[in-house]
Scaffold this motif. Structure first.
Motif, PDB file in Angstrom:
ATOM      1  N   ILE A 125      -1.115  -5.446   3.448  1.00 43.70           N
ATOM      2  CA  ILE A 125       0.071  -5.748   2.644  1.00 43.70           C
ATOM      3  C   ILE A 125       0.352  -4.593   1.692  1.00 43.70           C
ATOM      4  O   ILE A 125       1.405  -3.972   1.734  1.00 43.70           O
ATOM      5  N   PHE A 126      -0.598  -4.343   0.785  1.00 40.89           N
ATOM      6  CA  PHE A 126      -0.496  -3.197  -0.119  1.00 40.89           C
ATOM      7  C   PHE A 126      -1.837  -2.919  -0.767  1.00 40.89           C
ATOM      8  O   PHE A 126      -2.784  -3.687  -0.632  1.00 40.89           O
ATOM      9  N   GLN A 127      -1.861  -1.782  -1.474  1.00 37.47           N
ATOM     10  CA  GLN A 127      -3.076  -1.336  -2.142  1.00 37.47           C
ATOM     11  C   GLN A 127      -2.747  -0.935  -3.575  1.00 37.47           C
ATOM     12  O   GLN A 127      -1.728  -0.282  -3.828  1.00 37.47           O
ATOM     13  N   TYR A 128      -3.643  -1.314  -4.485  1.00 37.43           N
ATOM     14  CA  TYR A 128      -3.477  -0.969  -5.889  1.00 37.43           C
ATOM     15  C   TYR A 128      -4.622  -0.082  -6.347  1.00 37.43           C
ATOM     16  O   TYR A 128      -5.804  -0.344  -6.060  1.00 37.43           O
ATOM     17  N   TYR A 129      -4.237   0.949  -7.071  1.00 41.55           N
ATOM     18  CA  TYR A 129      -5.208   1.902  -7.622  1.00 41.55           C
ATOM     19  C   TYR A 129      -4.635   2.419  -8.925  1.00 41.55           C
ATOM     20  O   TYR A 129      -3.440   2.762  -8.984  1.00 41.55           O
ATOM     21  N   GLU A 130      -5.424   2.444  -9.964  1.00 34.69           N
ATOM     22  CA  GLU A 130      -4.965   2.866 -11.295  1.00 34.69           C
ATOM     23  C   GLU A 130      -3.718   2.091 -11.710  1.00 34.69           C
ATOM     24  O   GLU A 130      -2.750   2.656 -12.234  1.00 34.69           O
ATOM     25  N   GLU A 131      -3.745   0.815 -11.431  1.00 34.26           N
ATOM     26  CA  GLU A 131      -2.709  -0.143 -11.843  1.00 34.26           C
ATOM     27  C   GLU A 131      -1.349   0.108 -11.206  1.00 34.26           C
ATOM     28  O   GLU A 131      -0.330  -0.409 -11.676  1.00 34.26           O
ATOM     29  N   GLU A 132      -1.350   0.869 -10.137  1.00 35.71           N
ATOM     30  CA  GLU A 132      -0.083   1.136  -9.445  1.00 35.71           C
ATOM     31  C   GLU A 132      -0.205   0.790  -7.964  1.00 35.71           C
ATOM     32  O   GLU A 132      -1.286   0.941  -7.372  1.00 35.71           O
ATOM     33  N   GLU A 133       0.898   0.368  -7.381  1.00 37.84           N
ATOM     34  CA  GLU A 133       0.945   0.157  -5.935  1.00 37.84           C
ATOM     35  C   GLU A 133       1.013   1.535  -5.285  1.00 37.84           C
ATOM     36  O   GLU A 133       1.997   2.255  -5.429  1.00 37.84           O
ATOM     37  N   ARG A 134      -0.004   1.899  -4.529  1.00 37.36           N
ATOM     38  CA  ARG A 134      -0.096   3.243  -3.975  1.00 37.36           C
ATOM     39  C   ARG A 134       0.331   3.316  -2.519  1.00 37.36           C
ATOM     40  O   ARG A 134       0.686   4.367  -2.024  1.00 37.36           O
ATOM     41  N   GLN A 135       0.231   2.192  -1.834  1.00 34.63           N
ATOM     42  CA  GLN A 135       0.605   2.191  -0.424  1.00 34.63           C
ATOM     43  C   GLN A 135       1.011   0.777  -0.053  1.00 34.63           C
ATOM     44  O   GLN A 135       0.465  -0.189  -0.588  1.00 34.63           O
ATOM     45  N   ARG A 136       1.969   0.670   0.850  1.00 37.92           N
ATOM     46  CA  ARG A 136       2.495  -0.631   1.219  1.00 37.92           C
ATOM     47  C   ARG A 136       2.656  -0.741   2.718  1.00 37.92           C
ATOM     48  O   ARG A 136       3.087   0.207   3.370  1.00 37.92           O
ATOM     49  N   GLY A 137       2.310  -1.877   3.252  1.00 42.13           N
ATOM     50  CA  GLY A 137       2.520  -2.158   4.666  1.00 42.13           C
ATOM     51  C   GLY A 137       3.907  -2.700   4.898  1.00 42.13           C
ATOM     52  O   GLY A 137       4.769  -2.693   4.015  1.00 42.13           O
ATOM     53  N   ASN A 138       4.142  -3.206   6.093  1.00 41.28           N
ATOM     54  CA  ASN A 138       5.460  -3.668   6.490  1.00 41.28           C
ATOM     55  C   ASN A 138       5.681  -5.120   6.073  1.00 41.28           C
ATOM     56  O   ASN A 138       5.780  -6.025   6.912  1.00 41.28           O
ATOM     57  N   PHE A 139       5.761  -5.342   4.791  1.00 40.08           N
ATOM     58  CA  PHE A 139       5.988  -6.676   4.249  1.00 40.08           C
ATOM     59  C   PHE A 139       7.209  -6.649   3.340  1.00 40.08           C
ATOM     60  O   PHE A 139       7.465  -5.656   2.666  1.00 40.08           O
ATOM     61  N   PRO A 140       7.982  -7.751   3.312  1.00 38.50           N
ATOM     62  CA  PRO A 140       9.204  -7.777   2.490  1.00 38.50           C
ATOM     63  C   PRO A 140       8.882  -7.767   1.004  1.00 38.50           C
ATOM     64  O   PRO A 140       7.737  -7.983   0.586  1.00 38.50           O
ATOM     65  N   ASP A 141       9.941  -7.546   0.228  1.00 38.50           N
ATOM     66  CA  ASP A 141       9.800  -7.466  -1.229  1.00 38.50           C
ATOM     67  C   ASP A 141       9.381  -8.797  -1.852  1.00 38.50           C
ATOM     68  O   ASP A 141       9.041  -8.834  -3.051  1.00 38.50           O
ATOM     69  N   ARG A 142       9.433  -9.871  -1.079  1.00 42.22           N
ATOM     70  CA  ARG A 142       8.954 -11.156  -1.597  1.00 42.22           C
ATOM     71  C   ARG A 142       7.458 -11.079  -1.957  1.00 42.22           C
ATOM     72  O   ARG A 142       6.964 -11.890  -2.729  1.00 42.22           O
ATOM     73  N   PHE A 143       6.803 -10.123  -1.360  1.00 46.10           N
ATOM     74  CA  PHE A 143       5.386  -9.903  -1.643  1.00 46.10           C
ATOM     75  C   PHE A 143       5.275  -8.820  -2.720  1.00 46.10           C
ATOM     76  O   PHE A 143       5.756  -7.694  -2.533  1.00 46.10           O
ATOM     77  N   SER A 144       4.665  -9.175  -3.817  1.00 49.02           N
ATOM     78  CA  SER A 144       4.480  -8.214  -4.897  1.00 49.02           C
ATOM     79  C   SER A 144       3.095  -8.403  -5.485  1.00 49.02           C
ATOM     80  O   SER A 144       2.426  -9.407  -5.212  1.00 49.02           O
ATOM     81  N   GLY A 145       2.692  -7.440  -6.277  1.00 51.85           N
ATOM     82  CA  GLY A 145       1.355  -7.537  -6.827  1.00 51.85           C
ATOM     83  C   GLY A 145       1.234  -6.865  -8.169  1.00 51.85           C
ATOM     84  O   GLY A 145       2.200  -6.318  -8.719  1.00 51.85           O
ATOM     85  N   HIS A 146       0.016  -6.920  -8.649  1.00 49.88           N
ATOM     86  CA  HIS A 146      -0.268  -6.312  -9.944  1.00 49.88           C
ATOM     87  C   HIS A 146      -1.755  -6.020 -10.014  1.00 49.88           C
ATOM     88  O   HIS A 146      -2.568  -6.747  -9.427  1.00 49.88           O
ATOM     89  N   GLN A 147      -2.092  -4.952 -10.721  1.00 48.91           N
ATOM     90  CA  GLN A 147      -3.499  -4.675 -11.010  1.00 48.91           C
ATOM     91  C   GLN A 147      -3.654  -4.537 -12.506  1.00 48.91           C
ATOM     92  O   GLN A 147      -2.860  -3.859 -13.173  1.00 48.91           O
ATOM     93  N   PHE A 148      -4.691  -5.131 -13.029  1.00 51.94           N
ATOM     94  CA  PHE A 148      -4.936  -5.147 -14.461  1.00 51.94           C
ATOM     95  C   PHE A 148      -5.918  -4.045 -14.835  1.00 51.94           C
ATOM     96  O   PHE A 148      -6.598  -3.484 -13.970  1.00 51.94           O
ATOM     97  N   PRO A 149      -6.011  -3.725 -16.143  1.00 52.45           N
ATOM     98  CA  PRO A 149      -6.935  -2.654 -16.573  1.00 52.45           C
ATOM     99  C   PRO A 149      -8.378  -2.890 -16.168  1.00 52.45           C
ATOM    100  O   PRO A 149      -9.143  -1.926 -16.031  1.00 52.45           O
ATOM    101  N   ASN A 150      -8.779  -4.137 -15.979  1.00 49.05           N
ATOM    102  CA  ASN A 150     -10.171  -4.406 -15.557  1.00 49.05           C
ATOM    103  C   ASN A 150     -10.306  -4.344 -14.028  1.00 49.05           C
ATOM    104  O   ASN A 150     -11.340  -4.726 -13.496  1.00 49.05           O
ATOM    105  N   TYR A 151      -9.266  -3.877 -13.346  1.00 45.46           N
ATOM    106  CA  TYR A 151      -9.206  -3.663 -11.898  1.00 45.46           C
ATOM    107  C   TYR A 151      -8.960  -4.932 -11.094  1.00 45.46           C
ATOM    108  O   TYR A 151      -8.741  -4.841  -9.883  1.00 45.46           O
ATOM    109  N   SER A 152      -8.954  -6.093 -11.723  1.00 42.12           N
ATOM    110  CA  SER A 152      -8.619  -7.294 -10.971  1.00 42.12           C
ATOM    111  C   SER A 152      -7.152  -7.230 -10.552  1.00 42.12           C
ATOM    112  O   SER A 152      -6.371  -6.415 -11.075  1.00 42.12           O
TER     113      SER A 152
END
Lengths: 113, 114
Positions: free
Chosen positions: B46-73
């Motif tokens: 779906i996607f990958q998060y690193y340093e609190e940013e979405e760094r890479q995304r697969g072929n999924f619609p914008d309905r799918f979103s994410g977040h990464q917190f400072p503790n890496y969760s």
């Protein structure tokens, strides 16, 4: 896009025999190829990783080979046991920074006594 | 040392609703990837998060979103749920954004959309 094919959806073998699973890929050559085991309702568990410049890797009863000319990896379980019954997934990593894994659909292995 | 933990383990939602799934990476890992696994299929990125940013995304619609917190969760959000979103959602953690070593997966969240 990257396409990964695992030769069969299901493989049934007798305990003690060697199970051989196949993973074929098209398009880009991976820098690394990984094999995972997945039990029903659980997340995949890493088994082995092989790099593009390696021909073979072993770990206990497991062996994986990597042929970049044929674009194929073979995964062997020797002296198979009923506890080896699970789905085995092949995954490719192309080597780019922040890369993703491309998974095949898996082969369900059943080892019967 | 705790591995990758995901919550909840099971979830039932109605079509059109929104859902949030959570993931805590393995101790020491700073990169979280999310995968969707439909029944009988392999995991799809779906996607990958690193340093609190979405760094890479697969072929999924914008309905799918994410977040990464400072503790890496990390969280995975899916809006306007469709029946086809029913799947096992897997979180995988790694270090430094690379995948040249093993990925550690959580047990997954089984999402059923009715």
């Amino acid at each position: 896009s990257q396409k990964i094919e695992q030769n069969s959806e299901a493989l049934n073998i007798q305990e003690g025999k060697t199970a051989t699973l196949t993973c074929n890929y098209t398009n880009y050559s991976p820098a690394y190829l990984q094999w995972y085991r997945q039990d029903p309702g659980r997340g995949p568990v890493f088994l082995l990783l092989i790099r593009e410049n390696e021909k073979e890797k072993r770990k206990e009863r497991l062996k994986v080979t990597f042929d970049t000319t044929l674009k194929q990896s073979l995964f062997h379980i020797t002296a198979s046991q009923p506890a080896d019954s699970a789905t085995y997934l092949c995954a490719l990593y192309r080597g780019s920074t922040l890369g993703r894994l491309y998974f095949g659909r898996g082969t369900q292995l059943t080892v019967w006594p | 040392d705790a591995g990758v933990t995901q919550s909840p383990t099971h979830l039932i939602k109605t079509r059109g609703q929104q859902v949030t799934l959570r993931c805590s990476p393995k101790s020491g890992h700073d990169t979280v990837s999310w995968y969707q696994q439909a029944l009988g299929q392999g995991p799809q990125f779906i996607f990958q998060y690193y340093e609190e940013e979405e760094r890479q995304r697969g072929n999924f619609p914008d309905r799918f979103s994410g977040h990464q917190f400072p503790n890496y969760s990390s969280e995975l959000n899916v809006n306007a749920l469709l029946l086809g979103d029913s799947a096992l959602y897997l979180c995988a953690s790694s270090l430094g954004g690379f995948q040249n070593t093993e990925a550690f997966f959580g047990q997954g969240t089984r999402l059923t959309v009715v």
